[in-house]
Each structure stands twice: as C-alpha cells, then as structure tokens.
Scaffold this active site. Sequence first.
Site, PDB file in Angstrom:
ATOM      1  N   GLY A  24       0.829  -1.193   0.000  1.00  5.90           N
ATOM      2  CA  GLY A  24       0.000   0.000   0.000  1.00  5.90           C
ATOM      3  C   GLY A  24       0.866   1.247   0.000  1.00  5.90           C
ATOM      4  O   GLY A  24       2.021   1.220   0.432  1.00  5.90           O
ATOM      5  N   CYS A  25       0.296   2.344  -0.471  1.00  7.99           N
ATOM      6  CA  CYS A  25       1.074   3.583  -0.575  1.00  7.99           C
ATOM      7  C   CYS A  25       1.490   4.095   0.808  1.00  7.99           C
ATOM      8  O   CYS A  25       2.669   4.378   1.050  1.00  7.99           O
ATOM      9  CB  CYS A  25       0.288   4.634  -1.339  1.00  7.99           C
ATOM     10  SG  CYS A  25      -1.403   4.899  -0.762  1.00  7.99           S
ATOM     11  N   TYR A  26       0.533   4.230   1.721  1.00 12.03           N
ATOM     12  CA  TYR A  26       0.876   4.678   3.071  1.00 12.03           C
ATOM     13  C   TYR A  26       1.828   3.689   3.744  1.00 12.03           C
ATOM     14  O   TYR A  26       2.773   4.082   4.428  1.00 12.03           O
ATOM     15  CB  TYR A  26      -0.384   4.790   3.932  1.00 12.03           C
ATOM     16  CG  TYR A  26      -1.370   5.848   3.542  1.00 12.03           C
ATOM     17  CD1 TYR A  26      -1.053   7.207   3.626  1.00 12.03           C
ATOM     18  CD2 TYR A  26      -2.654   5.505   3.121  1.00 12.03           C
ATOM     19  CE1 TYR A  26      -1.981   8.185   3.299  1.00 12.03           C
ATOM     20  CE2 TYR A  26      -3.587   6.475   2.792  1.00 12.03           C
ATOM     21  CZ  TYR A  26      -3.247   7.813   2.879  1.00 12.03           C
ATOM     22  OH  TYR A  26      -4.172   8.777   2.564  1.00 12.03           O
ATOM     23  N   SER A  27       1.543   2.405   3.550  1.00 10.58           N
ATOM     24  CA  SER A  27       2.361   1.367   4.182  1.00 10.58           C
ATOM     25  C   SER A  27       3.809   1.441   3.739  1.00 10.58           C
ATOM     26  O   SER A  27       4.723   1.186   4.527  1.00 10.58           O
ATOM     27  CB  SER A  27       1.802  -0.017   3.840  1.00 10.58           C
ATOM     28  OG  SER A  27       0.420  -0.073   4.061  1.00 10.58           O
TER      29      SER A  27
END
Length: 308
Positions: free
Chosen positions: A113-116
């Site tokens: 994921g992008c945030y991850s």
Amino acid sequence: MVQTVFIDGAAGTTGLEIAERLAGRAEFSLIVLDEARRKDAGARREALNDADFVILCLPDDAAREAVAMIEDDRTRVIDASTAHRTAAGWVYGLPEVTGHDAVANAARVSNPGCYSTGFIALIAPLVRAGLLPADWPYACNAVSGYSGGGKALIERFEQDRDIAWRGYALELGHKHVPEMQAHCDLSVAPLFSPSVIPAHRGMVVDVQLPLSVMAGAGSADALRGALAAFYAGSPMVVMSEPPADGELLLRASGAGDDRIELFVFGNADASQARLIARLDNLGKGASGACVQNLNIMAGLPETAGLRL
C-alpha cells in the site's frame, strides 16, 4: 527474450500508470483486451493463463477471483490490491525491506500500500536494529493526493474544488494497518490517521516518537544514521538531511516520481523525533513499485522504465 504481461484492471488509475511505464519497452509485450472483452470472464481467463506476468489492479475480491482463475503454474503474479499483503505464500513487494532475492524468486508478489510503503520504510529497519521497540503503540499521520482513491475520489475532488482536507478511516480500521503491523514485526497495531488533500498526487507519512519515554530508543541522529546505512546504494530510497528552514512541501503541480525520500527530525533536547517519508502515491506508492517488482522478477535492472 520478450516476456508477456497482462494488466488485469488496466483501465484504472494504477493500471494506466503501469502501462505508461511499460510503453516502448522491448523486454515486454502487453496482452491487451479491448473494451468488449476486458470484462468477459473467458477472455480474462485466457489472458491470465497466457501471460508470463500478471499484474492485478483490481478490488480485493476480484483479485482473489483472478488468482483462482490462473491454472498455469508458469504465470507469475503481482497483486496491487490489499488482498494478499499478509497472506501466506505471497512475498511482500518492498524489496528494500523484504529482500531483492525474495522478490526475484517469487511466484506471487503483493504490491505494498502507498501509506504502508512510507511507514514500513521508516519503521522496519529501526525495529530490526533494536533502535525502536517492537511493542510501542506507534501513531502515524499521513496525507495523500486524491488520485490514491481511484476514479470516484478523483471525480469528487475535481468537481468539488472547495474541499481543502478530507479525513477518513476515522473508525480506525484502515486496510493498510495489518500490513504495517505485520511487516514491521510490531506487537501492537499502529494508530493510523490518513487524510486527503486537494493535490492530484503526492504523499507524506509522519511518525511521531516521544523518545524520552521509549525504552531503548535511539537518538534522532542514531535513527538517521541507521536508515542511511540500511538504504545505502538504493536507487529508489533517498535519505535526506532535514531542510535548514525546518519545513517540507508537497506541491499540487508535483510531477510523477518513483523514489521515496526519508527524513528524521529531532528536537534540541533529544526527547522527541519525527520520521517522515515523502513519496508519490502513484509512483513508489503504487505503479512505480509494481514496475520495480516486475523488473526484479524478470531479471532486469530494477529502475528500468521508472521515473527517477
């Protein structure tokens, strides 16, 4: 040898950006279904089994269904959905943390994921090094450009120009939290607060650390040095010094970039620190990461076709 790639979900934001990065590359040949066939189950099944590599840009349930349709054990898969990011038998596609060899040899890779990507890039190396505790209740704030929400959110922001900030997942159940916890080996799920700003792309992930009450935590300088050493030589991860003016910016006009930039800020008495990652949510946060993983799996230079 030319290797074939099928992007299932190629009409979405992530799929379109992956295709842009692969355009004109002689190493790959794209299997493309026209508008009439791309939702036809038989045509998709044929493409899924004919391809050397499949990239899934689908909702979670559809991604699981697509994997189940693959009957040829030759076909290798990169899944950009949330469906397999903590699943057994899947390699997490953050090669700087997971290991390039693990990605290179994998049959199934889950794209982060992008945030991850920002959170794990900051926290995982420091927990491994013993400079941050694995049992701390980390809090993470993040802002992203609206393109990360797909076509519906893009349309909403572009039609309603009065939106200045959108907070969401306020019930604390964001779908990235399980992978953030699992791939940092944390015993406590992080408290994650995401939001969206009126910029098409770009992202900042911010983890605040009260170092003075964190048993065994390293100083800001030690954290910065450890991250710099961990990512030394990486073409995709840039360790930057804190700006002299003490500020970071995201610009609405920002161009696509497939790198991630890391910062460590500390206060004067060394009691607090902030770890910050700045990246393109569509680049290293999505499509750029997919292409990086595809390059590695195909035995090619990992930066081929990327925007650096």
